[in-house]
Design a protein around this motif. Sequence first.
Motif, PDB file in Angstrom:
ATOM      1  N   CYS A   1      43.923  87.741-104.373  1.00  0.00           N
ATOM      2  CA  CYS A   1      43.731  87.609-102.930  1.00  0.00           C
ATOM      3  C   CYS A   1      42.267  87.842-102.593  1.00  0.00           C
ATOM      4  N   VAL A   2      41.842  87.324-101.461  1.00  0.00           N
ATOM      5  CA  VAL A   2      40.579  87.733-100.860  1.00  0.00           C
ATOM      6  C   VAL A   2      40.923  88.630 -99.681  1.00  0.00           C
ATOM      7  N   HIS A   3      40.313  89.813 -99.641  1.00  0.00           N
ATOM      8  CA  HIS A   3      40.523  90.762 -98.556  1.00  0.00           C
ATOM      9  C   HIS A   3      39.286  90.774 -97.669  1.00  0.00           C
TER      10      HIS A   3
ATOM     11  N   ALA B   1      40.464  90.569-104.926  1.00  0.00           N
ATOM     12  CA  ALA B   1      41.352  91.548-105.547  1.00  0.00           C
ATOM     13  C   ALA B   1      42.287  90.840-106.513  1.00  0.00           C
ATOM     14  N   LEU B   2      42.272  91.264-107.769  1.00  0.00           N
ATOM     15  CA  LEU B   2      43.158  90.718-108.793  1.00  0.00           C
ATOM     16  C   LEU B   2      44.130  91.802-109.222  1.00  0.00           C
ATOM     17  N   GLY B   3      45.425  91.496-109.239  1.00  0.00           N
ATOM     18  CA  GLY B   3      46.439  92.460-109.611  1.00  0.00           C
ATOM     19  C   GLY B   3      47.253  92.005-110.808  1.00  0.00           C
ATOM     20  N   ARG B   4      47.559  92.953-111.685  1.00  0.00           N
ATOM     21  CA  ARG B   4      48.453  92.699-112.826  1.00  0.00           C
ATOM     22  C   ARG B   4      49.563  93.745-112.767  1.00  0.00           C
TER      23      ARG B   4
ATOM     24  N   TRP C   1      32.145  80.657-106.742  1.00  0.00           N
ATOM     25  CA  TRP C   1      33.585  80.409-106.692  1.00  0.00           C
ATOM     26  C   TRP C   1      34.131  80.732-105.304  1.00  0.00           C
ATOM     27  N   ALA C   2      33.766  81.901-104.767  1.00  0.00           N
ATOM     28  CA  ALA C   2      34.279  82.324-103.467  1.00  0.00           C
ATOM     29  C   ALA C   2      33.798  81.413-102.344  1.00  0.00           C
ATOM     30  N   LEU C   3      32.539  80.993-102.391  1.00  0.00           N
ATOM     31  CA  LEU C   3      32.032  80.080-101.358  1.00  0.00           C
ATOM     32  C   LEU C   3      32.844  78.783-101.344  1.00  0.00           C
ATOM     33  N   GLY C   4      33.183  78.286-102.528  1.00  0.00           N
ATOM     34  CA  GLY C   4      33.974  77.062-102.604  1.00  0.00           C
ATOM     35  C   GLY C   4      35.386  77.241-102.082  1.00  0.00           C
TER      36      GLY C   4
ATOM     37  N   LEU D   1      42.327  91.532 -93.469  1.00  0.00           N
ATOM     38  CA  LEU D   1      43.008  90.246 -93.491  1.00  0.00           C
ATOM     39  C   LEU D   1      43.111  89.811 -94.943  1.00  0.00           C
ATOM     40  N   CYS D   2      44.306  89.459 -95.357  1.00  0.00           N
ATOM     41  CA  CYS D   2      44.536  89.065 -96.747  1.00  0.00           C
ATOM     42  C   CYS D   2      44.706  87.552 -96.822  1.00  0.00           C
ATOM     43  N   LEU D   3      43.918  86.923 -97.686  1.00  0.00           N
ATOM     44  CA  LEU D   3      44.064  85.495 -97.971  1.00  0.00           C
ATOM     45  C   LEU D   3      44.641  85.369 -99.381  1.00  0.00           C
TER      46      LEU D   3
END
Length: 217
Positions: free
Chosen positions: A56-58, A165-168, A18-21, A43-45
């Motif tokens: 986000c991806v950190h 990173a997943l946040g709720r 998933w992340a590679l895509g 860096l936050c994506l």
Amino acid sequence: MRYRDVLGALAGGDAREWALGVLGDIAAGGSRVRGVRHPLGFLCLPLVREGDLGVCVHVWTAAARRARSTTSQIHCHSWDLVSHVLYGQVRNVHAVVTDTSASPTHRVFEVVSTPSGDVVRPTARTVAYAPGRAELFGAGETYTLAAGAFHSSVIPEDGEAATVALGRGRPGLGDLSLGPLATPLHHVRRERLDDAETARAAELARRSLWTSNTPGG
């Protein structure tokens, strides 16, 4: 892309693919994602924002300039965290925080995000801080952290690392940081990366992820 889809990819063991895509799409300019230089040193994506849900991806890398924190790396979230390490290592250091007005080491600051950046507001709460239990997580591992738990995320030896990173969000809680006792109220502008910088960050993370998971890499 939805929060539940990313959570499903983690649960199903498909986080790498998933992340590679996703990183490949951003690197190729096929996404509207714009990176941000985060005060905590990565860096936050930002990928998903659905009300109180976010993904986000950190990316921690020596190849990009880092933002400087005006308080410290010790903080707590207003949201429950699920963090999956894509490559590298992340040390999660739990904080022992004791309220005190007699011999404080830090003041608690509220961090309120606005469209123009963060308002960092000192509170009347002072605490004594000491580092607590430290957990080290490597590529392919997932950890969780409850909202309101003070901690810091450390990349050993200033290495290269990335996480999903997943946040709720949890109603009624705020984002907090520990800082020097005399630091006044101030505003921090979060620097957005331009399209080229965002693409470079995504490509760096994609290459690092590919290499770290390729036999012989």
